[in-house]
Motif scaffolding. Structure first.
Motif, PDB file in Angstrom:
ATOM      1  N   UNK A 270       8.030   5.372  -6.921  1.00  0.00           N
ATOM      2  CA  UNK A 270       8.437   4.117  -6.286  1.00  0.00           C
ATOM      3  C   UNK A 270       8.983   3.182  -7.354  1.00  0.00           C
ATOM      4  N   UNK A 271       8.378   3.285  -8.544  1.00  0.00           N
ATOM      5  CA  UNK A 271       8.722   2.390  -9.641  1.00  0.00           C
ATOM      6  C   UNK A 271       8.616   3.178 -10.948  1.00  0.00           C
ATOM      7  N   UNK A 272       9.557   2.966 -11.851  1.00  0.00           N
ATOM      8  CA  UNK A 272       9.502   3.584 -13.173  1.00  0.00           C
ATOM      9  C   UNK A 272       9.515   2.478 -14.219  1.00  0.00           C
ATOM     10  N   UNK A 273       8.612   2.576 -15.179  1.00  0.00           N
ATOM     11  CA  UNK A 273       8.532   1.603 -16.272  1.00  0.00           C
ATOM     12  C   UNK A 273       8.820   2.322 -17.579  1.00  0.00           C
ATOM     13  N   UNK A 274       9.690   1.737 -18.354  1.00  0.00           N
ATOM     14  CA  UNK A 274       9.995   2.258 -19.681  1.00  0.00           C
ATOM     15  C   UNK A 274       9.570   1.195 -20.686  1.00  0.00           C
ATOM     16  N   UNK A 275       8.741   1.584 -21.653  1.00  0.00           N
ATOM     17  CA  UNK A 275       8.242   0.646 -22.661  1.00  0.00           C
ATOM     18  C   UNK A 275       8.806   1.016 -24.024  1.00  0.00           C
ATOM     19  N   UNK A 276       9.275   0.010 -24.749  1.00  0.00           N
ATOM     20  CA  UNK A 276       9.804   0.212 -26.096  1.00  0.00           C
ATOM     21  C   UNK A 276       9.235  -0.845 -27.026  1.00  0.00           C
ATOM     22  N   UNK A 277       8.820  -0.394 -28.210  1.00  0.00           N
ATOM     23  CA  UNK A 277       8.379  -1.334 -29.236  1.00  0.00           C
ATOM     24  C   UNK A 277       9.622  -2.081 -29.701  1.00  0.00           C
ATOM     25  N   UNK A 278       9.513  -3.420 -29.734  1.00  0.00           N
ATOM     26  CA  UNK A 278      10.665  -4.235 -30.111  1.00  0.00           C
ATOM     27  C   UNK A 278      10.202  -5.572 -30.666  1.00  0.00           C
TER      28      UNK A 278
ATOM     29  N   UNK B  83       0.795  -1.224   0.000  1.00  0.00           N
ATOM     30  CA  UNK B  83       0.000   0.000   0.000  1.00  0.00           C
ATOM     31  C   UNK B  83       0.829   1.276   0.000  1.00  0.00           C
ATOM     32  N   UNK B  84       2.080   1.213   0.405  1.00  0.00           N
ATOM     33  CA  UNK B  84       2.916   2.401   0.379  1.00  0.00           C
ATOM     34  C   UNK B  84       3.461   2.723  -1.007  1.00  0.00           C
ATOM     35  N   UNK B  85       3.268   1.847  -1.965  1.00  0.00           N
ATOM     36  CA  UNK B  85       3.776   2.061  -3.318  1.00  0.00           C
ATOM     37  C   UNK B  85       2.746   2.874  -4.088  1.00  0.00           C
ATOM     38  N   UNK B  86       2.923   4.168  -4.115  1.00  0.00           N
ATOM     39  CA  UNK B  86       1.876   5.032  -4.646  1.00  0.00           C
ATOM     40  C   UNK B  86       2.180   5.645  -6.001  1.00  0.00           C
ATOM     41  N   UNK B  87       3.378   5.532  -6.521  1.00  0.00           N
ATOM     42  CA  UNK B  87       3.713   6.251  -7.741  1.00  0.00           C
ATOM     43  C   UNK B  87       4.471   5.366  -8.729  1.00  0.00           C
ATOM     44  N   UNK B  88       3.924   5.251  -9.937  1.00  0.00           N
ATOM     45  CA  UNK B  88       4.570   4.506 -11.007  1.00  0.00           C
ATOM     46  C   UNK B  88       4.670   5.426 -12.220  1.00  0.00           C
ATOM     47  N   UNK B  89       5.884   5.728 -12.641  1.00  0.00           N
ATOM     48  CA  UNK B  89       6.100   6.541 -13.830  1.00  0.00           C
ATOM     49  C   UNK B  89       6.166   5.635 -15.047  1.00  0.00           C
ATOM     50  N   UNK B  90       5.486   6.033 -16.124  1.00  0.00           N
ATOM     51  CA  UNK B  90       5.419   5.257 -17.360  1.00  0.00           C
ATOM     52  C   UNK B  90       6.018   6.076 -18.489  1.00  0.00           C
ATOM     53  N   UNK B  91       7.131   5.619 -19.033  1.00  0.00           N
ATOM     54  CA  UNK B  91       7.811   6.333 -20.108  1.00  0.00           C
ATOM     55  C   UNK B  91       7.817   5.479 -21.367  1.00  0.00           C
ATOM     56  N   UNK B  92       7.836   6.147 -22.507  1.00  0.00           N
ATOM     57  CA  UNK B  92       7.896   5.460 -23.787  1.00  0.00           C
ATOM     58  C   UNK B  92       7.312   6.338 -24.866  1.00  0.00           C
ATOM     59  N   UNK B  93       7.675   6.052 -26.093  1.00  0.00           N
ATOM     60  CA  UNK B  93       7.157   6.812 -27.223  1.00  0.00           C
ATOM     61  C   UNK B  93       5.649   6.652 -27.351  1.00  0.00           C
ATOM     62  N   UNK B  94       5.034   7.503 -28.155  1.00  0.00           N
ATOM     63  CA  UNK B  94       3.609   7.343 -28.475  1.00  0.00           C
ATOM     64  C   UNK B  94       3.389   5.944 -29.034  1.00  0.00           C
ATOM     65  N   UNK B  95       2.366   5.261 -28.540  1.00  0.00           N
ATOM     66  CA  UNK B  95       2.053   3.912 -29.018  1.00  0.00           C
ATOM     67  C   UNK B  95       2.884   2.804 -28.411  1.00  0.00           C
ATOM     68  N   UNK B  96       3.694   3.111 -27.409  1.00  0.00           N
ATOM     69  CA  UNK B  96       4.561   2.095 -26.806  1.00  0.00           C
ATOM     70  C   UNK B  96       3.816   1.150 -25.869  1.00  0.00           C
ATOM     71  N   UNK B  97       2.603   1.523 -25.420  1.00  0.00           N
ATOM     72  CA  UNK B  97       1.832   0.627 -24.566  1.00  0.00           C
ATOM     73  C   UNK B  97       1.622   1.110 -23.142  1.00  0.00           C
ATOM     74  N   UNK B  98       1.873   2.372 -22.879  1.00  0.00           N
ATOM     75  CA  UNK B  98       1.714   2.896 -21.515  1.00  0.00           C
ATOM     76  C   UNK B  98       0.270   2.794 -21.030  1.00  0.00           C
ATOM     77  N   UNK B  99      -0.671   3.210 -21.863  1.00  0.00           N
ATOM     78  CA  UNK B  99      -2.084   3.143 -21.478  1.00  0.00           C
ATOM     79  C   UNK B  99      -2.563   1.699 -21.433  1.00  0.00           C
ATOM     80  N   UNK B 100      -2.049   0.858 -22.311  1.00  0.00           N
ATOM     81  CA  UNK B 100      -2.411  -0.565 -22.313  1.00  0.00           C
ATOM     82  C   UNK B 100      -1.953  -1.218 -21.012  1.00  0.00           C
ATOM     83  N   UNK B 101      -0.753  -0.907 -20.565  1.00  0.00           N
ATOM     84  CA  UNK B 101      -0.258  -1.423 -19.291  1.00  0.00           C
ATOM     85  C   UNK B 101      -1.136  -0.927 -18.146  1.00  0.00           C
TER      86      UNK B 101
END
Length: 163
Positions: free
Chosen positions: A124-132, A29-47
């Protein structure tokens, strides 16, 4: 563990991984912030859709590009989905009361966090998404003890190969 990555074959795998990530976030419950990075269409909203599904949201999930934030009051948690792509100046976050979103038992999923640099708290956590290779490579990095716990549980989960 401070870094971890996995490859996701398609959109369904990205949603499924989001659900697994949601399950891990629910355990801290203390994990309140997740940053989502990636180009347009990389899947941030899908995740994000997968994370929201885990917490019980069954409706549509679209990126709040024009509203900046969409709130989801769910039975076990309140989740906020931010999209800062169109943010003109990080100071605008102060005007919308950004600090109030990072209180209590909420989870904040933030697309385009670089646009809020200097105002957003460290994640708390950062996610980077790349099309590959027709899929997505997701790289996660922990910035807190809660984030490290999430990564350790994800790396121990043998079901991820099915994503």
């Amino acid at each position: 563990m401070t870094e971890w990555s996995t490859w996701l074959a398609d959109e369904a795998a990205t949603v499924a991984f989001g659900e697994q990530l949601g399950a891990q976030l629910a355990l801290c419950p203390g994990c309140v912030s997740v940053h989502l990075a990636g180009d347009l269409g990389a899947g941030k909203t899908t995740l994000t859709r997968g994370v929201l599904r885990y917490f019980g949201h069954s409706g549509a999930v679209k990126s709040p590009t024009y509203t900046l934030v969409e709130g989801y009051e769910l039975p076990s948690r309140t989740l906020y989905h931010f999209d800062l792509y169109r943010l003109g100046d990080p100071e605008e976050l102060e005007y919308m009361g950004i600090r109030d979103y990072f209180a209590g038992d909420s989870v904040c999923l933030i697309e385009w966090p670089v646009r809020g640099a200097g105002i957003l708290p460290e994640p708390d956590l950062a996610a980077s998404l790349k099309v590959q290779a027709g899929g997505r490579l997701v790289m996660l990095e922990a910035y807190s003890g809660a984030g490290r716990a999430v990564l350790e549980r994800l790396s121990a989960n043998t079901d991820l190969s099915s994503c």
